[in-house]
Design a protein around this motif. Sequence first.
Motif, PDB file in Angstrom:
ATOM      1  N   THR A  49       0.831  -1.205   0.000  1.00 33.20           N
ATOM      2  CA  THR A  49       0.000   0.000   0.000  1.00 33.20           C
ATOM      3  C   THR A  49       0.864   1.254   0.000  1.00 33.20           C
ATOM      4  N   LEU A  50       1.930   1.243   0.792  1.00 29.18           N
ATOM      5  CA  LEU A  50       2.826   2.405   0.852  1.00 29.18           C
ATOM      6  C   LEU A  50       3.374   2.752  -0.523  1.00 29.18           C
ATOM      7  N   PHE A  51       3.984   1.785  -1.183  1.00 26.37           N
ATOM      8  CA  PHE A  51       4.619   2.080  -2.467  1.00 26.37           C
ATOM      9  C   PHE A  51       3.595   2.411  -3.548  1.00 26.37           C
ATOM     10  N   ALA A  52       2.449   1.754  -3.518  1.00 30.08           N
ATOM     11  CA  ALA A  52       1.412   2.054  -4.514  1.00 30.08           C
ATOM     12  C   ALA A  52       0.910   3.486  -4.374  1.00 30.08           C
ATOM     13  N   THR A  53       0.673   3.919  -3.149  1.00 33.46           N
ATOM     14  CA  THR A  53       0.169   5.280  -2.954  1.00 33.46           C
ATOM     15  C   THR A  53       1.264   6.319  -3.174  1.00 33.46           C
ATOM     16  N   PHE A  54       2.466   6.022  -2.731  1.00 30.17           N
ATOM     17  CA  PHE A  54       3.570   6.967  -2.906  1.00 30.17           C
ATOM     18  C   PHE A  54       3.848   7.195  -4.389  1.00 30.17           C
ATOM     19  N   ASN A  55       3.721   6.154  -5.191  1.00 32.53           N
ATOM     20  CA  ASN A  55       3.967   6.291  -6.627  1.00 32.53           C
ATOM     21  C   ASN A  55       2.906   7.123  -7.337  1.00 32.53           C
ATOM     22  N   LEU A  56       1.760   7.336  -6.708  1.00 29.41           N
ATOM     23  CA  LEU A  56       0.715   8.175  -7.301  1.00 29.41           C
ATOM     24  C   LEU A  56       1.000   9.669  -7.126  1.00 29.41           C
ATOM     25  N   LEU A  57       1.914   9.990  -6.232  1.00 30.46           N
ATOM     26  CA  LEU A  57       2.211  11.388  -5.939  1.00 30.46           C
ATOM     27  C   LEU A  57       3.204  11.976  -6.919  1.00 30.46           C
ATOM     28  N   ASN A  58       3.106  13.272  -7.090  1.00 30.11           N
ATOM     29  CA  ASN A  58       4.111  14.020  -7.834  1.00 30.11           C
ATOM     30  C   ASN A  58       5.114  14.479  -6.780  1.00 30.11           C
ATOM     31  N   HIS A  59       6.238  13.777  -6.648  1.00 24.96           N
ATOM     32  CA  HIS A  59       7.148  14.022  -5.537  1.00 24.96           C
ATOM     33  C   HIS A  59       8.599  14.000  -5.988  1.00 24.96           C
ATOM     34  N   GLU A  60       9.430  14.521  -5.118  1.00 25.42           N
ATOM     35  CA  GLU A  60      10.868  14.443  -5.341  1.00 25.42           C
ATOM     36  C   GLU A  60      11.308  12.989  -5.177  1.00 25.42           C
ATOM     37  N   MET A  62      12.944   9.734  -3.791  1.00 25.63           N
ATOM     38  CA  MET A  62      13.287   9.343  -2.431  1.00 25.63           C
ATOM     39  C   MET A  62      13.606   7.853  -2.433  1.00 25.63           C
ATOM     40  N   GLU A  63      14.679   7.502  -1.788  1.00 22.15           N
ATOM     41  CA  GLU A  63      15.034   6.099  -1.648  1.00 22.15           C
ATOM     42  C   GLU A  63      13.958   5.382  -0.842  1.00 22.15           C
ATOM     43  N   LYS A  64      13.672   4.139  -1.206  1.00 21.75           N
ATOM     44  CA  LYS A  64      12.661   3.364  -0.483  1.00 21.75           C
ATOM     45  C   LYS A  64      13.022   3.212   0.986  1.00 21.75           C
ATOM     46  N   SER A  65      14.299   3.045   1.281  1.00 24.88           N
ATOM     47  CA  SER A  65      14.712   2.893   2.683  1.00 24.88           C
ATOM     48  C   SER A  65      14.407   4.156   3.484  1.00 24.88           C
ATOM     49  N   ARG A  66      14.570   5.318   2.874  1.00 22.98           N
ATOM     50  CA  ARG A  66      14.263   6.585   3.560  1.00 22.98           C
ATOM     51  C   ARG A  66      12.760   6.709   3.785  1.00 22.98           C
ATOM     52  N   LEU A  67      11.970   6.325   2.807  1.00 26.64           N
ATOM     53  CA  LEU A  67      10.521   6.362   2.951  1.00 26.64           C
ATOM     54  C   LEU A  67      10.075   5.442   4.085  1.00 26.64           C
ATOM     55  N   ILE A  68      10.652   4.266   4.153  1.00 21.09           N
ATOM     56  CA  ILE A  68      10.321   3.329   5.234  1.00 21.09           C
ATOM     57  C   ILE A  68      10.684   3.935   6.586  1.00 21.09           C
ATOM     58  N   GLU A  69      11.837   4.577   6.686  1.00 22.06           N
ATOM     59  CA  GLU A  69      12.229   5.228   7.943  1.00 22.06           C
ATOM     60  C   GLU A  69      11.231   6.308   8.344  1.00 22.06           C
ATOM     61  N   GLU A  70      10.768   7.088   7.373  1.00 22.39           N
ATOM     62  CA  GLU A  70       9.787   8.140   7.646  1.00 22.39           C
ATOM     63  C   GLU A  70       8.474   7.537   8.159  1.00 22.39           C
ATOM     64  N   ILE A  71       8.060   6.427   7.570  1.00 21.30           N
ATOM     65  CA  ILE A  71       6.826   5.767   8.005  1.00 21.30           C
ATOM     66  C   ILE A  71       6.984   5.227   9.421  1.00 21.30           C
ATOM     67  N   ILE A  72       8.117   4.622   9.716  1.00 24.58           N
ATOM     68  CA  ILE A  72       8.333   4.078  11.061  1.00 24.58           C
ATOM     69  C   ILE A  72       8.293   5.180  12.103  1.00 24.58           C
ATOM     70  N   LEU A  73       8.900   6.320  11.819  1.00 20.79           N
ATOM     71  CA  LEU A  73       8.863   7.452  12.744  1.00 20.79           C
ATOM     72  C   LEU A  73       7.430   7.943  12.935  1.00 20.79           C
ATOM     73  N   GLN A  74       6.715   8.111  11.832  1.00 18.11           N
ATOM     74  CA  GLN A  74       5.337   8.599  11.923  1.00 18.11           C
ATOM     75  C   GLN A  74       4.442   7.594  12.636  1.00 18.11           C
ATOM     76  N   LEU A  75       4.650   6.311  12.386  1.00 20.28           N
ATOM     77  CA  LEU A  75       3.850   5.284  13.051  1.00 20.28           C
ATOM     78  C   LEU A  75       4.093   5.305  14.552  1.00 20.28           C
ATOM     79  N   TYR A  76       5.330   5.470  14.954  1.00 19.99           N
ATOM     80  CA  TYR A  76       5.662   5.571  16.378  1.00 19.99           C
ATOM     81  C   TYR A  76       4.914   6.740  17.015  1.00 19.99           C
ATOM     82  N   CYS A  77       4.944   7.890  16.353  1.00 23.89           N
ATOM     83  CA  CYS A  77       4.222   9.066  16.857  1.00 23.89           C
ATOM     84  C   CYS A  77       2.722   8.808  16.885  1.00 23.89           C
ATOM     85  N   ARG A  78       2.218   8.142  15.871  1.00 22.01           N
ATOM     86  CA  ARG A  78       0.778   7.870  15.775  1.00 22.01           C
ATOM     87  C   ARG A  78       0.299   6.961  16.902  1.00 22.01           C
ATOM     88  N   ILE A  79       1.112   6.028  17.314  1.00 22.44           N
ATOM     89  CA  ILE A  79       0.733   5.153  18.427  1.00 22.44           C
ATOM     90  C   ILE A  79       0.534   5.992  19.687  1.00 22.44           C
TER      91      ILE A  79
END
Length: 105
Positions: A49-60, A62-79
């Motif tokens: 789901t992450l990669f499918a939705t991210f690919n729909l965006l007009n974005h700069e 970004m390495e997949k590993s960096r995107l995963i790190e961003e999600i992990i940080l946001q998920l931690y905050c979301r909890i």
Amino acid sequence: MHGDTGVHNFVFHESTLTGVIDPSPVVGPVIYDFTYAFCSSPDDLNLETLFATFNLLNHEPMEKSRLIEEIILQLYCRIGICVKVHPHDLEGYLKAWDYWKVLTP
């Protein structure tokens, strides 16, 4: 940046996004709004789901590993937010955390 791109703030009409309400303007990288939206519900928090939705965006680029790190940080905050605001979602977020924490590069 909107600052509160939770699924509860997206307005749809006939399956079309028509608005995003209740902004909490913040300054920071645009990826914040994307990761906030992605993590705003414990449903479908997976790589597919992450990669499918991210690919729909007009974005700069970004390495997949960096995107995963961003999600992990946001998920931690979301909890943390979930415990106070959406405690009924905590179980789903904890399952998602088990999935994502092993993906840390």
